[in-house]
Design a protein around this motif. Structure first.
Motif, PDB file in Angstrom:
ATOM      1  N   THR A   1       0.845  -1.148  -0.178  1.00 44.94           N
ATOM      2  CA  THR A   1       0.100  -0.097   0.162  1.00 44.94           C
ATOM      3  C   THR A   1       0.904   1.492   0.052  1.00 44.94           C
TER       4      THR A   1
ATOM      5  N   GLU B   1      -7.828   9.531  -1.892  1.00 43.32           N
ATOM      6  CA  GLU B   1      -7.470   8.898  -3.368  1.00 43.32           C
ATOM      7  C   GLU B   1      -6.481   9.982  -3.900  1.00 43.32           C
TER       8      GLU B   1
ATOM      9  N   LYS C   1      -3.911   4.238  -0.135  1.00 40.74           N
ATOM     10  CA  LYS C   1      -4.515   3.003  -0.446  1.00 40.74           C
ATOM     11  C   LYS C   1      -5.359   2.228   0.723  1.00 40.74           C
TER      12      LYS C   1
ATOM     13  N   LEU D   1     -10.566   1.404  -1.460  1.00 37.14           N
ATOM     14  CA  LEU D   1      -9.779   1.958  -0.412  1.00 37.14           C
ATOM     15  C   LEU D   1     -10.003   0.898   0.726  1.00 37.14           C
TER      16      LEU D   1
END
Length: 533
Positions: free
Chosen positions: A18, A61, A66, A115
């Motif tokens: 991530t 975002e 992430k 997410l």
């Protein structure tokens, strides 16, 4: 030499990948203009009428995050979801007629955008009389709070879909292992005896290099209380670091801190010194009393994400493989100012020392060198036009597994690693103000394993520099050579701005213990070098 290495779980590998998450802090203290809730805000005043988790998720975002970690309950005890465990939460306010549920809304917003969702549930709870780690003053109070906390944890982990990360800030002494196993067996856990990730040890968003991922099984880190100080490349447990950082100078919004929104340059330094050192960056957002992330913060988060994408979206070349050498021939002479190396961490951190060379058409230049690579190592180099790149693994404890070697041209001015550095010089580590944050005397003691940087007995010079090429604003006030843990002061001497280290033999653990001193007002950072004389 083959050794048994710590390796990550599949969940830890996914977490590493991530690279960036977003923290969200909101509680009644945003109405009190302070960092901690003193329970003074009347419940009928708490009405974040513009709270919009779609805005929050949109900011995440744009940042490139992430996952989002939501502070469901901070130390004051205010609950951001519908709970019957207490009468201090959103259900007891006029917000949405007492029927609002921030976790429900946020979980839906995260799902829409792909997410992942993390939950921060503070064990400390002032409203319910629990102090740090969830401790209460009497056995009766402890038993009562244990039931409250366990119920709250079950609620937040069972109602909102898949939970990616669980945060137990300040440690956690209430038994919750059965709840974690039942509801979130595939999550990663921050702190507590169940920890699978650890705090880096500062709130500046920096994992000082080298940031090894493993810790020893007999250390505090294995019990969930570790920091970067517990990193050990030969440790038995994989326990990577999360670098939590504030986009302002506080975790919560207040009327005085808009001017403290970090600059884009500052945020990029955090990126280089967290993600670029193999850790994960968790950058905070602080919604205001209306529930909105303020526009200056949202704008800066987007600028940060845009800049990362601008610099690293398109690699000029890429290769991967196994073995001690990896070479890339470029299609044409190409300007490069960044090198990115990633180990395949599924096999552990096997590399102990490396260098990257570049061929300029006439000679091979040494571009950079180091020890730890891990999930990602971003090396900033002075711009060079190159025909070839070569990664040489100088020492490894098993066959090196390189997930990728890539190069980029960003146009971002840097002299962090000058080209054609002397081949005898090896990077021991990096220094920065994060080492001295909690030290009133501006001193810090750091220990570095240097055995993998030494090929032969002999004399070595230890010295420091600034990333900008100037004189170092950090110096060593004391240097101890440790051989298998024992100090040998007779093998260390000082000459002007450097120390001379005599290494009389190999085949043992060789460490340097440095007493570092930081000049007042220093905000720079730089390198620690070891050079064979």
């Amino acid at each position: 030499m083959t050794v048994k290495l710590a390796v990550p779980t599949p969940q830890q590998v996914e977490w590493h990948d991530t690279e960036i998450g977003m923290f969200i802090h909101w509680a009644p203290n945003v109405y009190q203009d302070q960092e901690y809730d003193d329970l003074s805000t009347p419940l009928d005043r708490i009405n974040p009428s513009e709270l919009d988790t779609e805005q929050w998720a949109s900011v995440a975002e744009s940042l490139g995050a992430k996952y989002i970690v939501m502070v469901a309950k901070h130390v004051g005890g205010f609950c951001m979801w519908q709970t019957d465990t207490c009468d201090y939460g959103v259900k007891d306010t006029p917000w949405r007629d007492g029927k609002g549920d921030v976790l429900r809304d946020l979980s839906e917003s995260c799902r829409k955008r792909g997410l992942k969702l993390g939950i921060y549930l503070s064990p400390q709870d002032i409203y319910n009389g629990a102090q740090l780690a969830g401790r209460c003053e009497t056995p009766e109070a402890q038993e009562k709070y244990n039931k409250i906390y366990r119920t709250q944890l079950e609620e937040v982990l069972s109602r909102y879909g898949e939970i990616f990360e669980v945060w137990f800030d300040g440690g956690q002494e209430i038994e919750v292992g059965d709840i974690l196993e039942r509801y979130v067996p595939n999550a990663v856990y921050f702190q507590s005896k169940h920890a699978s990730i650890r705090w880096v040890g500062n709130e500046e968003g920096i994992a000082t290099y080298p940031a090894w991922n493993a810790v020893r099984a007999d250390s505090e880190a294995a019990r969930g209380l570790g920091t970067i100080q517990h990193s050990d490349p030969n440790g038995e447990i994989w326990m990577p670091m999360e670098c939590d950082a504030r986009i302002r100078n506080t975790w919560f919004w207040n009327t005085q801190n808009e001017g403290t929104v970090k600059s884009l340059d500052h945020l990029m330094e955090l990126y280089y010194r967290s993600v670029g050192n193999g850790a994960v960056l968790l950058l905070n957002a602080n919604p205001d009393p209306t529930g909105q992330i303020p526009e200056p913060d949202a704008r800066r988060a987007k600028e940060f994400g845009d800049e990362i994408r601008k610099r690293f979206a398109n690699a000029l070349c890429e290769a991967g493989g196994s073995g001690d050498t990896l070479e890339i021939e470029l299609m044409e002479p190409t300007a490069i100012d960044h090198i990115v190396i990633c180990e395949d961490i599924r096999y552990g951190e096997r590399i102990r020392s490396y260098e990257v060379l570049g061929f300029d058409g006439e000679q091979w230049l040494k571009l950079c060198s180091g020890t730890a690579i891990g999930h990602k190592r971003i090396e900033r180099i002075a711009e060079a036009t190159l025909h070839k790149l070569r990664l040489n693994v100088l020492k490894a404890v098993d066959e090196p597994r390189i997930a990728s070697l890539t190069a980029y041209y960003t146009g971002a001015a840097t002299v962090f690693s000058p080209n054609n550095i002397r081949s005898e010089r090896q990077k021991v580590g990096e220094w920065g103000p994060e080492l001295f944050i909690y030290k009133v005397d501006r001193k810090s003691t750091e220990t570095y394993d240097i055995g993998d940087l030494i090929d032969d007995a002999g004399q070595y010079a230890l010295y420091f520099d600034n990333a900008d090429g100037g004189a170092s604003s950090v110096r060593a006030e004391g240097v101890r050579l440790l051989l298998n843990g024992a100090s040998y002061p007779q093998f260390v001497s000082q000459t002007e701005d450097r120390y001379r280290i005599n290494i009389t033999g190999l085949g043992q653990r060789i460490q340097l213990e440095l007493e570092l001193y930081c000049e007042l007002g220093n905000n720079g950072f730089g390198n620690i070098w070891l050079e064979k004389l």
